[in-house]
Write a protein that holds these residues in place. Structure first.
Motif, PDB file in Angstrom:
ATOM      1  N   GLY A 329       0.828  -1.202   0.000  1.00 59.77           N
ATOM      2  CA  GLY A 329       0.000   0.000   0.000  1.00 59.77           C
ATOM      3  C   GLY A 329       0.856   1.244   0.000  1.00 59.77           C
ATOM      4  N   ALA A 330       0.324   2.305   0.599  1.00 62.60           N
ATOM      5  CA  ALA A 330       1.050   3.565   0.646  1.00 62.60           C
ATOM      6  C   ALA A 330       2.225   3.459   1.619  1.00 62.60           C
ATOM      7  CB  ALA A 330       0.109   4.695   1.081  1.00 62.60           C
ATOM      8  N   GLY A 331       3.248   4.278   1.382  1.00 64.04           N
ATOM      9  CA  GLY A 331       4.389   4.305   2.256  1.00 64.04           C
ATOM     10  C   GLY A 331       5.531   3.420   1.756  1.00 64.04           C
ATOM     11  N   LYS A 332       6.503   3.232   2.648  1.00 59.87           N
ATOM     12  CA  LYS A 332       7.686   2.447   2.296  1.00 59.87           C
ATOM     13  C   LYS A 332       7.603   1.055   2.896  1.00 59.87           C
ATOM     14  CE  LYS A 332      10.756   6.416   1.742  1.00 59.87           C
ATOM     15  NZ  LYS A 332      12.055   7.039   2.068  1.00 59.87           N
ATOM     16  N   PRO A 367      14.370 -15.384  10.412  1.00 62.94           N
ATOM     17  CA  PRO A 367      12.978 -15.748  10.776  1.00 62.94           C
ATOM     18  C   PRO A 367      11.945 -15.046   9.907  1.00 62.94           C
ATOM     19  CG  PRO A 367      13.852 -14.180  12.361  1.00 62.94           C
ATOM     20  CD  PRO A 367      14.991 -14.529  11.452  1.00 62.94           C
ATOM     21  N   PRO A 368      11.006 -15.782   9.306  1.00 64.96           N
ATOM     22  CA  PRO A 368       9.912 -15.141   8.553  1.00 64.96           C
ATOM     23  C   PRO A 368       9.031 -14.331   9.506  1.00 64.96           C
ATOM     24  CG  PRO A 368      10.103 -17.484   8.026  1.00 64.96           C
ATOM     25  CD  PRO A 368      10.936 -17.251   9.240  1.00 64.96           C
ATOM     26  N   GLY A 369       8.387 -13.320   8.975  1.00 68.85           N
ATOM     27  CA  GLY A 369       7.475 -12.511   9.794  1.00 68.85           C
ATOM     28  C   GLY A 369       7.420 -11.082   9.317  1.00 68.85           C
ATOM     29  N   ILE A 370       6.655 -10.278  10.039  1.00 72.64           N
ATOM     30  CA  ILE A 370       6.514  -8.852   9.720  1.00 72.64           C
ATOM     31  C   ILE A 370       7.179  -8.066  10.844  1.00 72.64           C
ATOM     32  CG2 ILE A 370       4.903  -6.958   9.317  1.00 72.64           C
ATOM     33  CD1 ILE A 370       2.893  -9.003   8.305  1.00 72.64           C
ATOM     34  N   TYR A 371       8.123  -7.192  10.478  1.00 68.93           N
ATOM     35  CA  TYR A 371       8.916  -6.470  11.455  1.00 68.93           C
ATOM     36  C   TYR A 371       8.971  -4.991  11.065  1.00 68.93           C
ATOM     37  CZ  TYR A 371      10.492 -11.307  12.078  1.00 68.93           C
ATOM     38  OH  TYR A 371      10.531 -12.664  12.259  1.00 68.93           O
ATOM     39  N   HIS A 372       9.686  -4.235  11.888  1.00 67.79           N
ATOM     40  CA  HIS A 372       9.884  -2.813  11.603  1.00 67.79           C
ATOM     41  C   HIS A 372      11.318  -2.435  11.979  1.00 67.79           C
ATOM     42  CE1 HIS A 372       5.505  -3.168  12.062  1.00 67.79           C
ATOM     43  NE2 HIS A 372       5.448  -2.202  11.133  1.00 67.79           N
ATOM     44  N   VAL A 373      11.908  -1.591  11.193  1.00 66.56           N
ATOM     45  CA  VAL A 373      13.256  -1.104  11.493  1.00 66.56           C
ATOM     46  C   VAL A 373      13.169  -0.226  12.745  1.00 66.56           C
ATOM     47  CG1 VAL A 373      15.174   0.322  10.698  1.00 66.56           C
ATOM     48  CG2 VAL A 373      13.971  -1.181   9.084  1.00 66.56           C
ATOM     49  N   ALA A 402      23.946  -0.526   8.951  1.00 70.88           N
ATOM     50  CA  ALA A 402      23.219  -1.639   9.554  1.00 70.88           C
ATOM     51  C   ALA A 402      21.886  -1.127  10.099  1.00 70.88           C
ATOM     52  CB  ALA A 402      24.038  -2.283  10.663  1.00 70.88           C
ATOM     53  N   MET A 403      20.818  -1.865   9.745  1.00 71.13           N
ATOM     54  CA  MET A 403      19.475  -1.496  10.214  1.00 71.13           C
ATOM     55  C   MET A 403      18.861  -2.712  10.898  1.00 71.13           C
ATOM     56  SD  MET A 403      18.128   0.749   6.920  1.00 71.13           S
ATOM     57  CE  MET A 403      17.934  -0.697   5.874  1.00 71.13           C
ATOM     58  N   GLU A 404      18.615  -2.595  12.215  1.00 73.79           N
ATOM     59  CA  GLU A 404      18.069  -3.718  12.968  1.00 73.79           C
ATOM     60  C   GLU A 404      16.546  -3.733  12.820  1.00 73.79           C
ATOM     61  OE1 GLU A 404      18.698  -5.891  17.318  1.00 73.79           O
ATOM     62  OE2 GLU A 404      19.346  -3.799  17.022  1.00 73.79           O
ATOM     63  N   PHE A 405      16.012  -4.890  12.414  1.00 67.53           N
ATOM     64  CA  PHE A 405      14.574  -4.987  12.170  1.00 67.53           C
ATOM     65  C   PHE A 405      13.874  -5.998  13.075  1.00 67.53           C
ATOM     66  CE2 PHE A 405      16.536  -8.159   9.440  1.00 67.53           C
ATOM     67  CZ  PHE A 405      15.716  -9.262   9.568  1.00 67.53           C
ATOM     68  N   ALA A 406      14.641  -6.853  13.773  1.00 64.90           N
ATOM     69  CA  ALA A 406      14.039  -7.847  14.660  1.00 64.90           C
ATOM     70  C   ALA A 406      14.927  -8.007  15.879  1.00 64.90           C
ATOM     71  CB  ALA A 406      13.855  -9.192  13.957  1.00 64.90           C
ATOM     72  N   ILE A 451      13.460   5.014  10.366  1.00 64.23           N
ATOM     73  CA  ILE A 451      13.016   4.204  11.489  1.00 64.23           C
ATOM     74  C   ILE A 451      11.517   3.953  11.330  1.00 64.23           C
ATOM     75  CG2 ILE A 451      12.652   4.172  13.992  1.00 64.23           C
ATOM     76  CD1 ILE A 451      15.507   3.773  13.325  1.00 64.23           C
ATOM     77  N   GLY A 452      11.123   2.714  11.598  1.00 60.97           N
ATOM     78  CA  GLY A 452       9.705   2.369  11.528  1.00 60.97           C
ATOM     79  C   GLY A 452       9.306   1.705  10.222  1.00 60.97           C
ATOM     80  N   THR A 453      10.198   1.697   9.215  1.00 60.16           N
ATOM     81  CA  THR A 453       9.849   1.086   7.931  1.00 60.16           C
ATOM     82  C   THR A 453       9.530  -0.392   8.131  1.00 60.16           C
ATOM     83  OG1 THR A 453      11.260   2.616   6.718  1.00 60.16           O
ATOM     84  CG2 THR A 453      10.700   0.542   5.614  1.00 60.16           C
ATOM     85  N   THR A 454       8.446  -0.869   7.502  1.00 63.74           N
ATOM     86  CA  THR A 454       8.018  -2.253   7.620  1.00 63.74           C
ATOM     87  C   THR A 454       8.931  -3.174   6.827  1.00 63.74           C
ATOM     88  OG1 THR A 454       5.719  -1.588   7.931  1.00 63.74           O
ATOM     89  CG2 THR A 454       6.112  -3.887   7.265  1.00 63.74           C
ATOM     90  N   VAL A 455       9.263  -4.284   7.442  1.00 61.13           N
ATOM     91  CA  VAL A 455      10.081  -5.315   6.772  1.00 61.13           C
ATOM     92  C   VAL A 455       9.293  -6.627   6.826  1.00 61.13           C
ATOM     93  CG1 VAL A 455      12.229  -6.608   6.787  1.00 61.13           C
ATOM     94  CG2 VAL A 455      12.237  -4.171   7.411  1.00 61.13           C
ATOM     95  N   VAL A 456       9.004  -7.158   5.632  1.00 62.71           N
ATOM     96  CA  VAL A 456       8.289  -8.439   5.540  1.00 62.71           C
ATOM     97  C   VAL A 456       9.286  -9.500   5.074  1.00 62.71           C
ATOM     98  CG1 VAL A 456       6.424  -9.722   4.439  1.00 62.71           C
ATOM     99  CG2 VAL A 456       6.099  -7.303   5.027  1.00 62.71           C
TER     100      VAL A 456
END
Length: 459
Positions: A329-332, A367-373, A402-406, A451-456
Motif C-alpha cells: 500500500g502507501a508508504g515504504k 525468521p519469517p514474519g513482519i517487522y519494523h526497522v 546496519a538497520m536492525e529490524f528484529a 526508522i519504523g519502515t516495515t520489513v516483511v
C-alpha cells in the motif's frame, strides 16, 4: 858351473817376483774400465728410457740405486779388485732391472692402447647402428693397430691412446646428441600418434592432413645425417600433435558448452524465465555437433552455444531479480524472499529497488514474519555472540550501514567480506540470521529507509 846355475836361478826367481805386481795392476785397470763402461751404459740407457717415457717414479728409484753403487768404496789397496767386482755386478743388475721395468711399462701401455682400440671399435659400431655419420674422425682402426705394433716407447703408445681417447670422446658426444635428438622425435611421434588414434574414434573429424604429416615425418627420419636435421622434423611432429590436441579440445569444449547451455535452459524454464527461440537454436547447434569435422567449425558451434547460454543467464537474472509480488500500500515497505534470495523495496506500491541478497544459513535461518526497522547504525561493528571455538563464532567485522529490524540482533546490512549473493548463497555461505545486501544497493536502502519502515520476511 855351480855359480852359473845359481845366477840363472836368481834371475828366474826375480823375474817371477816382478811379474806378480804387474799382473795385479793390469787386472785392476781392466775392472775399473769395465765399471766405467757399465756406468756410462746405464746412464745412457736410463736417459734414453726417460726420453721414451719411463715412469718418473721408477726413474728416480733407479737413479737413487745408482748413487748407492757409486758410493761403494774400499780402505785397503788389496781389497780394490773385490770392490770393483761388487760395483760391476751391482751395475749389471741395475741395468737389467732398468730394462725389465722399461719393457714392463711398454707392455702395460700397449695393453692400454689395445683396450682403447677395442672401445673405439665398439663406439664405431654403435655409431653405425645409430646412423651417426663419422665426420672428421679416423674410422680406420687398423691404422692405429699397425702404429701400435710399431711403437717402441711408452710415449709413442700413450700418444696413440690419447688420440684414440680424444676421438672416442668426440664420437661418444655425437652419438649421445644424435640419440637424444632421435629420442625427442620418437617421443613426439608417439604423442602425436596416440592423439591421432584417440581422434580416430570420431569418424567425422578430418584427420587426413595430420596423418600425412606423421607419414612425411617418418619418411624424413630415414635420411637424417646430423643432429640439426632432427630439428625441423621435431617441430613438424610437435605442430601436428598440437593440431590434433587442439581439435580434440575444441570437440570437448563444444560438448561441454552444449551441456552447460542445456542445463542453463532447464534452469530458466524451471523458474518461468522468458527464453524465446533459444531452445530451437540450442537444438540446431546440438544437431551440427556430431558432424563437425574441424577445429574451426567446433569452435564456431561452441561460441554460438556460449551466446545462447548468456542470453539464458540474462533471462534468469531478469526473472530472479523481478520485484517480489506483494500487495503493498502507501508508504515504504521492504520485502525479503527467503526462497528467491531477493529483496524488493516498495514506495507507495511501486518497486524502487530489487536486488539479490544472502540470508541466514540452514542452522541459523532468518525468521519469517513482519517487522519494523527500530535501530540504524553507520558504521557498525558486528561482534560474535558465540564464544571462540564455536562453529558459529566469527571475528569482529565492520559494516558501513546496519538497520536492525528484529530483536536478537537481526540486521539488514552490507557485507564487505562477501562476493556471492543470490540463490544458493545462503545454503553454502549463509549469514547468522541477518540479511546481507550488496554495497551499492545497501547505500540506497540506508538513505531511503527511516526508522519504523516495515520489513516483511517471507518464505
Amino acid at each position: 858351473m855351480r855359480g852359473l846355475r845359481r845366477l840363472v836361478f836368481v834371475l828366474v826367481v826375480g823375474g817371477l817376483l816382478a811379474a806378480v805386481p804387474l799382473s795385479a795392476v793390469a787386472s785392476e785397470n781392466f775392472l775399473a774400465s769395465s765399471v766405467r763402461q757399465a756406468e756410462v751404459g746405464f746412464n745412457q740407457t736410463l736417459a734414453d728410457a726417460v726420453q721414451g717415457g719411463l715412469d718418473q717414479g721408477a726413474a728416480d728409484t733407479l737413479t737413487w740405486r745408482y748413487t748407492q753403487v757409486q758410493a761403494i768404496r774400499t780402505s785397503s789397496w788389496w781389497q780394490q779388485p773385490i770392490t770393483e767386482h761388487l760395483k760391476l755386478d751391482a751395475l749389471n743388475q741395475l741395468n737389467a732391472d732398468l730394462q725389465a721395468i722399461y719393457q714392463q711399462q711398454i707392455a702395460e701401455n700397449r695393453d692400454a692402447l689395445q683396450r682403447q682400440l677395442h672401445r673405439w671399435n665398439v663406439m664405431l659400431a654403435e655409431a653405425k647402428d645409430a646412423g651417426v655419420p663419422i665426420e672428421g674422425l679416423d674410422a680406420n682402426s687398423a691404422r692405429f693397430a699397425t702404429a701400435g705394433a710399431q711403437s717402441t716407447t711408452p710415449d709413442q703408445l700413450i700418444a696413440l691412446a690419447s688420440v684414440l681417447g680424444h676421438q672416442y670422446s668426440i664420437l661418444d658426444g655425437q652419438v649421445a646428441s644424435f640419440r637424444t635428438a632421435r629420442a625427442q622425435v620418437d617421443a613426439a611421434m608417439q604423442t602425436a600418434s596416440t592423439l591421432l588414434a584417440n581422434a580416430g574414434q570420431y569418424p567425422q573429424l578430418s584427420l587426413a592432413t595430420f596423418q600425412a604429416q606423421i607419414t612425411a615425418a617418418n619418411a624424413a627420419l630415414a635420411s637424417v645425417q646430423s643432429v640439426d636435421a632432427f630439428a625441423p622434423i621435431l617441430a613438424q611432429v610437435q605442430q601436428t600433435a598440437v593440431g590434433v590436441q587442439g581439435l580434440l579440445d575444441a570437440r570437448t569444449a563444444a560438448i561441454n558448452q552444449l551441456a552447460d547451455a542445456q542445463s542453463t535452459l532447464a534452469s530458466a524454464q524451471s523458474i518461468g524465465a522468458l527464453v524465446g527461440n533459444v531452445p530451437g537454436r540450442i537444438n540446431g547447434l546440438a544437431a551440427q555437433l556430431p558432424t563437425a569435422p574441424d577445429q574451426g567449425t567446433l569452435q564456431g558451434i561452441a561460441s554460438a552455444l556460449l551466446q545462447q547460454k548468456q542470453v539464458l543467464a540474462t533471462a534468469i537474472f531478469m526473472k530472479e531479480m523481478s520485484p517480489i509480488a506483494y500487495n503493498a500500500g502507501a508508504g515504504k515497505l521492504i520485502v525479503v524472499s527467503l526462497s528467491r534470495q531477493v529483496l524488493t523495496a516498495y514506495q507507495d506500491g511501486n518497486a524502487v529497488l530489487s536486488t539479490y541478497i544472502t540470508t541466514g544459513r540452514p542452522a541459523l535461518p532468518t525468521p519469517p514474519g513482519i517487522y519494523h526497522v527500530f535501530r540504524r547504525y553507520s558504521p557498525y561493528l558486528m561482534v560474535s555472540p558465540w564464544a571462540y571455538g564455536s562453529p558459529f563464532w566469527y571475528p569482529n567485522s565492520w559494516t558501513n550501514w546496519a538497520m536492525e529490524f528484529a530483536g536478537g540482533g537481526y540486521f539488514i546490512h552490507d557485507a564487505p567480506w562477501r562476493t556471492w549473493y543470490g540463490p544458493g548463497s545462503n545454503t553454502y555461505a549463509g549469514t547468522h540470521g541477518c540479511v546481507n545486501v550488496p554495497y551499492n544497493q545497501m547505500a540506497f536502502l540506508w538513505n531511503w529507509t527511516p526508522i519504523g519502515t516495515t520489513v516483511v520476511v517471507q518464505n
